[in-house]
Write a protein that holds these residues in place. Structure first.
Motif, PDB file in Angstrom:
ATOM      1  N   GLU A  21      24.227 138.728  70.041  1.00 51.12           N
ATOM      2  CA  GLU A  21      23.585 138.585  68.725  1.00 51.12           C
ATOM      3  C   GLU A  21      24.254 139.425  67.645  1.00 51.12           C
ATOM      4  OE1 GLU A  21      20.355 141.278  70.723  1.00 51.12           O
ATOM      5  OE2 GLU A  21      21.963 139.993  71.419  1.00 51.12           O
ATOM      6  N   GLU A  22      25.146 140.342  68.043  1.00 53.43           N
ATOM      7  CA  GLU A  22      25.842 141.158  67.058  1.00 53.43           C
ATOM      8  C   GLU A  22      27.031 140.422  66.450  1.00 53.43           C
ATOM      9  OE1 GLU A  22      26.504 145.574  67.657  1.00 53.43           O
ATOM     10  OE2 GLU A  22      25.734 144.973  69.598  1.00 53.43           O
ATOM     11  N   LYS A  23      27.440 139.324  67.066  1.00 57.64           N
ATOM     12  CA  LYS A  23      28.616 138.609  66.595  1.00 57.64           C
ATOM     13  C   LYS A  23      28.320 137.876  65.300  1.00 57.64           C
ATOM     14  CE  LYS A  23      30.483 138.047  71.201  1.00 57.64           C
ATOM     15  NZ  LYS A  23      30.589 137.127  72.333  1.00 57.64           N
ATOM     16  N   ILE A  24      29.162 138.095  64.313  1.00 55.95           N
ATOM     17  CA  ILE A  24      28.997 137.460  63.013  1.00 55.95           C
ATOM     18  C   ILE A  24      30.198 136.543  62.813  1.00 55.95           C
ATOM     19  CG2 ILE A  24      28.799 137.877  60.524  1.00 55.95           C
ATOM     20  CD1 ILE A  24      26.416 139.057  61.871  1.00 55.95           C
ATOM     21  N   GLU A  32      34.750 134.107  65.044  1.00 56.06           N
ATOM     22  CA  GLU A  32      34.041 135.372  65.150  1.00 56.06           C
ATOM     23  C   GLU A  32      34.765 136.482  64.370  1.00 56.06           C
ATOM     24  OE1 GLU A  32      33.510 138.178  68.855  1.00 56.06           O
ATOM     25  OE2 GLU A  32      33.027 136.084  69.272  1.00 56.06           O
ATOM     26  N   LEU A  33      34.019 137.244  63.585  1.00 57.86           N
ATOM     27  CA  LEU A  33      34.628 138.354  62.838  1.00 57.86           C
ATOM     28  C   LEU A  33      34.853 139.538  63.770  1.00 57.86           C
ATOM     29  CD1 LEU A  33      32.566 138.354  59.516  1.00 57.86           C
ATOM     30  CD2 LEU A  33      34.819 137.352  59.909  1.00 57.86           C
ATOM     31  N   LYS A  34      35.966 140.225  63.546  1.00 60.03           N
ATOM     32  CA  LYS A  34      36.288 141.421  64.327  1.00 60.03           C
ATOM     33  C   LYS A  34      35.732 142.616  63.566  1.00 60.03           C
ATOM     34  CE  LYS A  34      40.313 143.950  65.922  1.00 60.03           C
ATOM     35  NZ  LYS A  34      41.158 144.616  64.929  1.00 60.03           N
ATOM     36  N   ILE A  35      34.885 143.410  64.217  1.00 65.41           N
ATOM     37  CA  ILE A  35      34.291 144.583  63.565  1.00 65.41           C
ATOM     38  C   ILE A  35      35.380 145.631  63.341  1.00 65.41           C
ATOM     39  CG2 ILE A  35      32.514 146.404  63.741  1.00 65.41           C
ATOM     40  CD1 ILE A  35      31.313 143.540  63.644  1.00 65.41           C
TER      41      ILE A  35
END
Ligand SMILES: [Zn+2]
Length: 87
Positions: A21-24, A32-35
């Protein structure tokens, strides 16, 4: 995940665990965005936890900024999602 080694302490664990659920996702290409960086967790007067996050899309070469809020009941909300330009 499983680790194998012969000597205790002979490796350094560098994994970062990101729950599903943290994946944006990137608003343009849906990848998927890389934090890239996360602020320290702040708690407001109402007990809501707040984190500022910058993530990048390696496909579009774009950076995004957003604020993640987790309320007392554990509900997660994303606020202020926008393009981020540094410098
Ligand atoms: Zn993208």
């Amino acid at each position: 995940m499983r680790r194998g080694f012969t000597e205790q302490g002979c490796f350094e664990e560098l994994s970062i665990v990101i729950s599903e659920e943290e994946k944006i996702k990137c608003p343009q290409c849906k990848r998927e965005l890389k934090i890239e960086c996360t602020s320290t967790l702040k708690v407001d007067l109402h007990g809501n936890k707040k984190k500022e996050i910058i993530g990048s899309c390696e496909h579009c070469l774009a950076d995004y900024f957003w604020i993640e809020i987790i309320d007392k009941s554990g509900n997660k909300k994303i606020e202020e999602f926008r393009r981020h330009f540094c410098g």
